[in-house]
Write a protein that holds these residues in place. Structure first.
Motif, PDB file in Angstrom:
ATOM      1  N   SER A 124       0.859  -1.192   0.000  1.00  0.00           N
ATOM      2  CA  SER A 124       0.000   0.000   0.000  1.00  0.00           C
ATOM      3  C   SER A 124       0.892   1.237   0.000  1.00  0.00           C
ATOM      4  CB  SER A 124      -0.885  -0.022   1.254  1.00  0.00           C
ATOM      5  OG  SER A 124      -1.364   1.259   1.561  1.00  0.00           O
ATOM      6  N   TRP A 146      -4.803   0.352  -4.774  1.00  0.00           N
ATOM      7  CA  TRP A 146      -5.952  -0.438  -4.329  1.00  0.00           C
ATOM      8  C   TRP A 146      -5.681  -1.181  -3.033  1.00  0.00           C
ATOM      9  CZ3 TRP A 146      -5.410  -5.760  -3.964  1.00  0.00           C
ATOM     10  CH2 TRP A 146      -4.328  -6.343  -4.653  1.00  0.00           C
ATOM     11  N   LYS A 148      -4.871   0.036  -0.306  1.00  0.00           N
ATOM     12  CA  LYS A 148      -5.375   0.772   0.860  1.00  0.00           C
ATOM     13  C   LYS A 148      -6.880   1.008   0.747  1.00  0.00           C
ATOM     14  CE  LYS A 148      -4.612   5.535  -0.749  1.00  0.00           C
ATOM     15  NZ  LYS A 148      -4.038   6.849  -0.393  1.00  0.00           N
ATOM     16  N   GLN A 149      -7.487   0.503  -0.312  1.00  0.00           N
ATOM     17  CA  GLN A 149      -8.928   0.609  -0.499  1.00  0.00           C
ATOM     18  C   GLN A 149      -9.572  -0.690  -0.015  1.00  0.00           C
ATOM     19  OE1 GLN A 149      -9.328   1.464  -4.650  1.00  0.00           O
ATOM     20  NE2 GLN A 149      -8.430   3.506  -4.479  1.00  0.00           N
ATOM     21  N   CYS A 150      -9.805  -0.758   1.258  1.00  0.00           N
ATOM     22  CA  CYS A 150     -10.273  -2.001   1.882  1.00  0.00           C
ATOM     23  C   CYS A 150     -11.790  -2.144   1.749  1.00  0.00           C
ATOM     24  CB  CYS A 150      -9.842  -2.036   3.341  1.00  0.00           C
ATOM     25  SG  CYS A 150      -8.051  -1.830   3.561  1.00  0.00           S
ATOM     26  N   ASP A 151     -12.231  -2.480   0.544  1.00  0.00           N
ATOM     27  CA  ASP A 151     -13.659  -2.629   0.309  1.00  0.00           C
ATOM     28  C   ASP A 151     -14.018  -4.095   0.085  1.00  0.00           C
ATOM     29  OD1 ASP A 151     -12.827  -3.234  -2.309  1.00  0.00           O
ATOM     30  OD2 ASP A 151     -13.161  -1.181  -3.004  1.00  0.00           O
ATOM     31  N   SER A 172      -0.421  -4.728   3.435  1.00  0.00           N
ATOM     32  CA  SER A 172      -1.622  -3.912   3.430  1.00  0.00           C
ATOM     33  C   SER A 172      -2.045  -3.532   4.850  1.00  0.00           C
ATOM     34  CB  SER A 172      -2.742  -4.666   2.698  1.00  0.00           C
ATOM     35  OG  SER A 172      -3.855  -3.847   2.465  1.00  0.00           O
ATOM     36  N   CYS A 176      -8.273  -4.292   5.240  1.00  0.00           N
ATOM     37  CA  CYS A 176      -8.301  -5.130   4.042  1.00  0.00           C
ATOM     38  C   CYS A 176      -8.324  -6.610   4.422  1.00  0.00           C
ATOM     39  CB  CYS A 176      -7.097  -4.820   3.161  1.00  0.00           C
ATOM     40  SG  CYS A 176      -7.147  -3.168   2.414  1.00  0.00           S
TER      41      CYS A 176
END
Length: 229
Positions: A124, A146, A148-151, A172, A176
């Motif tokens: 990240s 992506w 750091k985009q914990c979706d 990460s 996440c």
């Protein structure tokens, strides 16, 4: 005579109201409690994430087999955050602690023993993950936004970025890892997201994500020792 009867009536009623349960009722209650306890223990064992730090666990050999084929994704949480610790910072106050960098280096040695010849390593872009990755691998690691985009699409995105025949190592965040565990239906009580912990997954024969297990940062030394025997 009548007065004596009248005086005893309230006491009799009080006794009848608060008398202890019969032996049969107690046995039934104990049996029910035992059944609930056994069921809870079974559920915990059934859904617990395999601990790959235990080299005798069946999933440990499965990890090694999948790793040799380059079919594993391992998600690593960053080391101890400087802004949430009283320990000395490695440098940037938004990064990790000095102690955390040492732990990360130990994890890196474990990964080296596992083998990084067929592995892509990404991190990240956050300072704490970049510092963790540098401590693990001794060099600057390529970042991916992506990570750091914990979706809810984290697992799908990770597999979309994985090359065939190459393991994928991702440094990460706990968020996440939690999203990944939710995708894998890991209950909250079985999740382990300590600093520098690792979560290993692969793709099952049905094409879906398959959980191999997790490993705490402190357990990598066991893996190293086992592979040196």
């Amino acid at each position: 005579m009548l007065q004596g009867t009248i005086d005893k009536t309230p006491a009799l009623r009080l006794y009848q109201t608060f008398r202890l349960p019969s032996r049969g009722v107690l046995i039934a209650a104990l049996c029910m409690l035992l059944a609930v306890t056994v069921t809870a223990a079974w559920a915990h064992a059934r859904f617990a994430t395999p601990n790959l730090g235990n080299t005798h666990h069946p999933q440990h050999s499965e990890l090694q087999a999948n790793w040799s084929k380059g079919s594993v994704i391992v998600v690593l949480r960053h080391a101890e955050r400087c802004d949430r610790s009283r320990g000395a910072c490695l440098g940037d106050p938004t990064g990790i602690t000095v102690a955390g960098s040492r732990v990360a280096a130990d994890v890196g040695r474990g990964l080296q023993r596992l083998g990084l010849g067929k592995a892509d390593v990404w991190a990240s872009p956050e300072v704490r993950t970049q510092q963790t990755a540098h401590a693990m691998f001794g060099k600057t690691i390529t970042t991916q936004g992506w990570l750091k985009q914990c979706d809810g699409q984290f697992a799908e995105t990770a597999f979309a970025h994985k090359r065939n025949g190459h393991n994928l190592v991702l440094v990460s965040h706990s968020g996440c890892m939690e999203q990944l565990e939710r995708t894998l239906d890991v209950p909250g009580s079985a999740r382990s997201n300590g600093y520098a912990s690792a979560l290993f997954i692969t793709q099952g024969s049905d094409g879906k994500e398959k959980l191999l297990g997790q490993m705490a940062a402190s357990e990598w030394s066991k893996l190293v020792d086992a592979m040196e025997l």
